[in-house]
Design a protein around this motif. Structure first.
Motif, PDB file in Angstrom:
ATOM      1  N   ILE A  98       0.862  -1.105   0.104  1.00 29.04           N
ATOM      2  CA  ILE A  98       0.017  -0.195  -0.081  1.00 29.04           C
ATOM      3  C   ILE A  98       0.876   1.100   0.058  1.00 29.04           C
ATOM      4  O   ILE A  98       1.907   1.371   0.694  1.00 29.04           O
ATOM      5  CB  ILE A  98      -0.901   0.157   1.295  1.00 29.04           C
ATOM      6  N   GLU A 100       1.427   4.867   1.225  1.00 24.10           N
ATOM      7  CA  GLU A 100       1.179   5.676   2.278  1.00 24.10           C
ATOM      8  C   GLU A 100       0.027   6.705   1.610  1.00 24.10           C
ATOM      9  O   GLU A 100       0.355   7.210   0.402  1.00 24.10           O
ATOM     10  CB  GLU A 100       2.190   6.410   2.644  1.00 24.10           C
ATOM     11  N   GLY A 101      -0.893   6.900   2.360  1.00 25.28           N
ATOM     12  CA  GLY A 101      -1.932   7.930   2.020  1.00 25.28           C
ATOM     13  C   GLY A 101      -3.315   7.588   1.188  1.00 25.28           C
ATOM     14  O   GLY A 101      -4.283   8.092   1.114  1.00 25.28           O
ATOM     15  N   LEU A 102      -3.310   6.130   1.051  1.00 25.87           N
ATOM     16  CA  LEU A 102      -4.342   5.382   0.259  1.00 25.87           C
ATOM     17  C   LEU A 102      -5.545   5.818   1.411  1.00 25.87           C
ATOM     18  O   LEU A 102      -5.432   5.293   2.475  1.00 25.87           O
ATOM     19  CB  LEU A 102      -4.223   4.111  -0.072  1.00 25.87           C
ATOM     20  N   PRO A 103      -6.729   6.214   0.990  1.00 32.79           N
ATOM     21  CA  PRO A 103      -7.778   6.291   1.757  1.00 32.79           C
ATOM     22  C   PRO A 103      -8.226   5.041   2.409  1.00 32.79           C
ATOM     23  O   PRO A 103      -8.423   3.891   1.426  1.00 32.79           O
ATOM     24  CB  PRO A 103      -8.884   6.842   0.887  1.00 32.79           C
ATOM     25  N   LEU A 104      -8.465   4.950   3.577  1.00 31.79           N
ATOM     26  CA  LEU A 104      -8.972   3.555   4.408  1.00 31.79           C
ATOM     27  C   LEU A 104     -10.273   3.186   3.608  1.00 31.79           C
ATOM     28  O   LEU A 104     -10.418   1.922   3.344  1.00 31.79           O
ATOM     29  CB  LEU A 104      -9.012   3.705   5.556  1.00 31.79           C
ATOM     30  N   LEU A 107      -9.318   1.150   0.538  1.00 37.40           N
ATOM     31  CA  LEU A 107      -9.059  -0.197   0.998  1.00 37.40           C
ATOM     32  C   LEU A 107      -9.993  -1.102   1.254  1.00 37.40           C
ATOM     33  O   LEU A 107     -10.173  -2.223   0.963  1.00 37.40           O
ATOM     34  CB  LEU A 107      -7.835  -0.114   2.097  1.00 37.40           C
ATOM     35  N   ALA A 108     -10.951  -0.306   2.113  1.00 34.83           N
ATOM     36  CA  ALA A 108     -12.149  -1.329   2.613  1.00 34.83           C
ATOM     37  C   ALA A 108     -13.124  -1.625   1.281  1.00 34.83           C
ATOM     38  O   ALA A 108     -13.561  -2.850   1.320  1.00 34.83           O
ATOM     39  CB  ALA A 108     -13.007  -0.390   3.560  1.00 34.83           C
ATOM     40  N   VAL A 132       3.480  -1.270   3.731  1.00 30.73           N
ATOM     41  CA  VAL A 132       3.198   0.224   3.468  1.00 30.73           C
ATOM     42  C   VAL A 132       4.571   0.831   3.054  1.00 30.73           C
ATOM     43  O   VAL A 132       5.610   0.808   3.567  1.00 30.73           O
ATOM     44  CB  VAL A 132       2.413   0.980   4.671  1.00 30.73           C
ATOM     45  N   VAL A 133       4.323   1.452   1.891  1.00 30.95           N
ATOM     46  CA  VAL A 133       5.741   2.149   1.406  1.00 30.95           C
ATOM     47  C   VAL A 133       5.330   3.700   1.387  1.00 30.95           C
ATOM     48  O   VAL A 133       4.299   4.146   1.290  1.00 30.95           O
ATOM     49  CB  VAL A 133       6.265   1.723   0.143  1.00 30.95           C
ATOM     50  N   ALA A 138       5.149   3.662  -4.516  1.00 25.57           N
ATOM     51  CA  ALA A 138       4.131   2.675  -5.222  1.00 25.57           C
ATOM     52  C   ALA A 138       3.089   3.564  -5.703  1.00 25.57           C
ATOM     53  O   ALA A 138       2.927   4.811  -5.655  1.00 25.57           O
ATOM     54  CB  ALA A 138       3.878   1.639  -4.275  1.00 25.57           C
ATOM     55  N   ASP A 139       2.098   2.774  -6.434  1.00 29.47           N
ATOM     56  CA  ASP A 139       1.004   3.693  -7.055  1.00 29.47           C
ATOM     57  C   ASP A 139      -0.355   3.189  -6.433  1.00 29.47           C
ATOM     58  O   ASP A 139      -1.008   2.236  -7.054  1.00 29.47           O
ATOM     59  CB  ASP A 139       1.037   3.350  -8.544  1.00 29.47           C
TER      60      ASP A 139
END
Lengths: 337, 337
Positions: A98, A100-104, A107-108, A132-133, A138-139
């Motif tokens: 993942i 960093e910063g991806l909205p939870l 992800l849900a 997590v990077v 990562a994208d």
């Protein structure tokens, strides 16, 4: 640095450069009998039974697209790779990388798709990992799923098993997944929306195997499309494959999108289609079985295996001409899966 | 966007936030008996025998470091996760996500390490996948390995099985891997070089299991270090764990590096160490077995399982004080594995 000495996008295309890299560097160094077969799933004996084992990482962009998302894709892709060995998929692993910063919330939503797809396919997710990077490394989200399935007794399905005289069939229309991703990426709005065909095909394969044990090859034509996958089989089995353009279904919207963007649907990725190569005496039974399943309702016979031109795929065009259909060279659509 | 609603680096730390994410989102949604045990490897019956199955993605930065590289790590990490179930690792999958532009030479060097490590561990790489993403969309190279192993009859090892009275032992010094990565990343040159302990421990575990079947827990203290791993076991088994600071080996160079950089070695990652929790009557036999293996030559008893303070780890310090050692909270060293 000299570009010929670095990894190129085309090394991940599923086409020629991918094959070079895999054959020379990976199989060359790590050779063993199972790996060298280059099937989508490895089969081996363990505990007195036969198992299939496969892995795929998913880097599709965007992660949400019409007809699915990276989560559904990660389950279906791996389930389908197990199904290509005739295996009943049982257990999946699930590993996230993942950014960093991806909205939870995103992800849900992906986890929810994973749940729905694994429930439909009847597989259990039994083990996982989360990394997590840092932002920009990562994208958004990459997913790896690996899968373990049981190969029933008496089943011997491999890309190496096509024989002259065998019938080549396809479970439905081609190009849907690739064109859905492209349309989403480029912001196109087609009148008839193009949706990914992403689906778990293990149920259909079970029905097919109940109809006949004389299925020699199963393969899902993902990266590189139908043309590349048939070329792989022709090479693995050292046979020729003749296909008939008029028998290969392409949805109108997909055909139009391909024309607009300059793509040949033969090379566009699918995520819910299966190629089956079957002994001629059982072809009708298997075709009927495919059609009984909703994911195979449009299945058709598209060609046959021949002893001439080994390693080559030849297309009879709509106009009656014959032309060699090569593997994908270069990169058509990066990050399609 | 509100940071509390996005994925943070600490969600990948192996510590508290990781556990929250895994428990709430992943296990909550995808629950099944095997996944919910939260062991490093899933165990299940298949074909009349018991198998272990595990997955890990590796995103370590830099990809080459003293004592190893991402390839060696990817094999050893997954082999060790199988070993924590008492399983004999047999088959690995290998999936690359490569950033466009990675020198082929670097990839070849990593594949070479994979070959050497899998040969040492006695595992076969039977299936793989390669994806390439555009420059700037990944960080050089990420690897996923998943593994399948056989769990011998009569073995029942899980983080849930620690019992009051059990002896806690550790196969060697802590903090080597994390400090080697930090030193490399920051460009430090220590007089005595700090090297990663990255190693396959399945051979050592086999020797231990030959010595005794009364091994209740095995766990390799990777992300989050010894402190976090012991906290996980204390929670899974609902027991207390008492450890003695003076018994926990830390190499001088690692201790010095930790002091310099302000790290507590109890929280620093290891990639070639094993915690074993063993019935008291067999502790000496197992300790001896560990010590017979080169990767366990410095093994020692570091504490015991108690019925008091369930879910908590208590450290007796070198000065004789007692303090609670919590799980890692926040992120200590991102991208350590």
């Amino acid at each position: 640095m000299d570009a010929s000495k670095t990894v190129l996008l085309a090394h991940g295309s599923g086409g020629k450069l991918s094959q070079d890299l895999v054959r020379k560097m990976f199989v060359g160094e790590l050779a063993n009998e199972t790996l060298s077969r280059l099937d989508d799933a490895a089969c081996f004996s363990l505990n007195g039974g036969r198992l299939a084992f496969t892995t795929d990482s998913y880097v599709v962009s965007p992660i949400f697209f019409p007809g699915g998302d990276i989560g559904k894709l990660a389950v279906c892709g791996t389930v389908n790779d197990l199904a290509t060995a005739g295996a009943a998929p049982k257990f999946l692993s699930l590993a996230f990388i993942i950014e960093e910063g991806l909205p939870l919330e995103d992800l849900a939503r992906v986890v929810n798709s994973i749940k729905a797809a694994s429930s439909e396919a009847g597989v259990c997710i039994v083990t996982g990992d989360t990394k997590v990077v840092n932002r920009g490394k990562a994208d958004r989200l990459f997913i790896n799923t690996s899968g373990v399935g049981i190969v029933p007794d008496g089943i011997n399905i491999s890309g190496c098993n096509a024989k002259p005289g065998d019938i080549v069939m396809l479970s439905g229309s081609i190009g849907d997944h690739g064109m859905a991703i492209m349309a989403q990426r480029e912001g196109f709005n087609f009148k008839v929306p193009v949706e990914s065909d992403c689906a778990p095909l293990n149920g259909m394969v079970t029905t097919m195997l109940e109809a006949s044990k004389n299925i020699h090859v199963l393969r899902d034509p993902t990266r590189g499309g139908l043309a590349t996958t048939l070329n792989e089989i022709a090479a693995q089995s050292n046979v020729g494959i003749d296909i008939d353009e008029t028998k290969i279904p392409v949805k109108d919207a997909v055909g139009a999108a391909c024309e607009l963007l300059g793509f040949d649907p033969l090379y566009v990725a699918n995520e819910g289609k299966m190629i089956a190569i079957v002994a001629p005496e059982d072809a009708d039974k298997v075709l009927e079985a495919m059609r009984r399943n909703s994911y195979g309702s449009k299945a058709s016979i598209i060609g046959e295996v021949v002893s001439g031109h080994p390693g080559r795929v030849v297309l009879k065009t709509a106009l009656g001409a014959r032309r060699i259909v090569d593997m994908l060279s270069g990169e058509l659509l990066p990050r399609i899966c």
